[in-house]
Design a protein around this motif. Sequence first.
Motif, short mmCIF file in Angstrom:
data_model
loop_
_atom_site.label_atom_id
_atom_site.label_comp_id
_atom_site.label_asym_id
_atom_site.label_seq_id
_atom_site.Cartn_x
_atom_site.Cartn_y
_atom_site.Cartn_z
N LEU A 121 11.40 -17.74 23.14
CA LEU A 121 10.40 -16.95 22.64
C LEU A 121 10.23 -17.29 21.16
CD1 LEU A 121 11.24 -13.55 23.72
CD2 LEU A 121 9.11 -14.60 24.15
N VAL A 122 11.30 -17.85 20.45
CA VAL A 122 11.11 -18.13 19.08
C VAL A 122 10.85 -19.75 19.05
CG1 VAL A 122 12.43 -16.60 17.70
CG2 VAL A 122 13.71 -18.48 18.84
N LEU A 123 10.88 -20.73 20.10
CA LEU A 123 10.55 -21.91 19.98
C LEU A 123 8.88 -22.15 20.29
CD1 LEU A 123 11.65 -25.00 19.77
CD2 LEU A 123 11.79 -24.84 22.42
N LEU A 124 8.18 -21.04 20.68
CA LEU A 124 6.92 -21.14 20.99
C LEU A 124 5.93 -21.25 19.76
CD1 LEU A 124 6.49 -19.18 24.35
CD2 LEU A 124 6.14 -21.43 24.10
N PRO A 125 6.17 -20.29 18.95
CA PRO A 125 5.43 -20.18 17.47
C PRO A 125 5.33 -21.58 16.85
CG PRO A 125 6.74 -18.38 17.89
CD PRO A 125 7.24 -19.05 18.67
N PRO A 126 6.57 -22.18 16.66
CA PRO A 126 6.40 -23.49 16.02
C PRO A 126 5.85 -24.61 16.81
CG PRO A 126 8.75 -23.14 16.44
CD PRO A 126 8.03 -21.86 16.54
N SER A 127 6.13 -24.49 18.11
CA SER A 127 5.43 -25.45 19.02
C SER A 127 4.16 -25.32 18.94
CB SER A 127 6.04 -25.13 20.54
OG SER A 127 7.47 -25.34 20.28
N LEU A 128 3.68 -24.14 18.93
CA LEU A 128 2.02 -23.87 19.07
C LEU A 128 1.27 -24.46 17.71
CD1 LEU A 128 1.64 -20.09 20.54
CD2 LEU A 128 0.99 -22.45 21.79
N VAL A 129 1.99 -24.14 16.60
CA VAL A 129 1.45 -24.66 15.55
C VAL A 129 1.54 -26.28 15.41
CG1 VAL A 129 1.48 -24.69 12.89
CG2 VAL A 129 1.64 -22.60 14.39
N GLY A 130 2.71 -26.72 15.77
CA GLY A 130 2.80 -28.12 15.66
C GLY A 130 2.04 -29.07 16.73
N TYR A 131 1.93 -28.58 18.05
CA TYR A 131 1.05 -29.19 18.74
C TYR A 131 -0.52 -29.02 18.53
CZ TYR A 131 4.99 -31.03 21.76
OH TYR A 131 6.04 -31.86 22.04
N GLY A 132 -0.82 -27.93 18.28
CA GLY A 132 -2.10 -27.73 17.76
C GLY A 132 -2.65 -28.55 16.55
N VAL A 133 -1.83 -28.77 15.68
CA VAL A 133 -2.09 -29.47 14.57
C VAL A 133 -2.24 -31.17 14.79
CG1 VAL A 133 -1.53 -30.49 12.00
CG2 VAL A 133 -1.35 -28.00 12.55
N GLY A 134 -1.05 -31.32 15.77
CA GLY A 134 -1.06 -32.84 16.41
C GLY A 134 -2.21 -32.99 16.98
N PHE A 135 -2.61 -32.35 18.17
CA PHE A 135 -3.67 -32.73 18.87
C PHE A 135 -5.03 -32.83 18.04
CE2 PHE A 135 -1.75 -30.96 22.93
CZ PHE A 135 -0.83 -31.85 23.11
N VAL A 136 -5.13 -31.72 17.00
CA VAL A 136 -6.36 -31.94 16.29
C VAL A 136 -6.67 -33.17 15.38
CG1 VAL A 136 -7.86 -30.90 14.34
CG2 VAL A 136 -6.64 -29.53 16.37
#
Length: 426
Positions: A121-136
């Motif tokens: 549950l706490v790994l998802l927030p940084p993963s969403l932000v990290g992969y979101g910025v990375g894919f963009v």
Amino acid sequence: MRVRGTLVAGVRGLGLSLVAHGGSLALFVLTVLSMALMVLGVGILTTPVVVSWARSFAQLRRVWGYEVAGLRIPAAYRPFPARLRRGPLGQAQRCAVLLRDPATWRELLWLPVDLSAGFLLVLLPPSLVGYGVGFVLLPLLHWLTGLGGELLGLGALTTGRPGLIYALVPVGAGLLVLARYANPALLRAHFQLAAVFLTPPRAELAARVARLTETRHDAVDASAAELRRIERDLHDGAQARLVAVGMSLGAIEALIEKDPARAKELAGRARRSSAEALTELRDLVRGIHPPVLAERGLGDAVRALALRTALPVEVTAELPGRLPAPVESAAYFAVSEILTNAAKHSGAERVRVDIRYADALLRIAVTDDGRGGAVLHSGAADDAGGGAPGSGLRGVERRLGTFDGVLAVSSPVGGPTLVTMEIPCA
């Protein structure tokens, strides 16, 4: 503001994921291993230490739960007995108390859950932000480095597929939008999951609330009684003497020319009355909050108290520094009451006061070599040794109860008498 909150939630999630994975794994393994070693006897010595670490870890999560998500996760640990032996026997006694406490098993059950579901549950927030910025930013990264998806852990998936690189841009934007709304909820879900396992049953909470309600009522009653005592002491003592001083000064003013000798006599009387009034005011202030307690702390204040006691008193104090002022005040007046009882009723020749701080608890033991027979039972206290009921132990118990403290009395007929107090300082 929403973007900032999303990034903050991502950073917090990253930190919590490291804590949840590393801390929960280490504590779970150590706790299980320590309990397994109890068969060999080693675990009896190590389990209290490991369980105390686990409790501190759970308490830290409770604090973060309130600070991050505004979620209160109550704790209801059973108190240790007032009398704990020293050395290995004391450690075995502490181990038995911890293993009989349901809170210990709730936390042991929570650790693997925190390690798995809580970690996710706490790994998802940084993963969403990290992969979101990375894919963009993936097209830019690929143009600058030529590595493409390798930087984001996609391996050779994007090699030779420039269309896929650009197709991941809207996916990244979608992840960032999802993170904007989901990150705070994911962090709150993490602490709610902890609350499911760490919150004690209603019966335990009801018992704790009942005790807290009783001790708060006692505190209010004691405060009102103390105010009445101060008012009475001022009215009957210092105020009366100051009125007498004023009357003497008026008489002196009238006699200073007619009868200088009589005026001189009245001046001396007024001076003595003012000195007595000052002494009474100092005693009154000392009874409210001794200056030495405010200036020097509990250890030196009890040593000063011992010098004023009619019996020889030996004081040993091992404190890490200054304790919270309310705790110091409660401990000081509790010791004062017990020393007064010993001097009046015990027939003792010597008294020993031992003050120690450990595990966020202030422990005070007062021992005298008197006739014994002091009893604390069912809300009433009697000092059988002096034949005087109402020895003040009940008042000490009420004073400590305000802080969830405990009082225990061991006083067989013939002595010695041991009064032990514990006050939580956390």
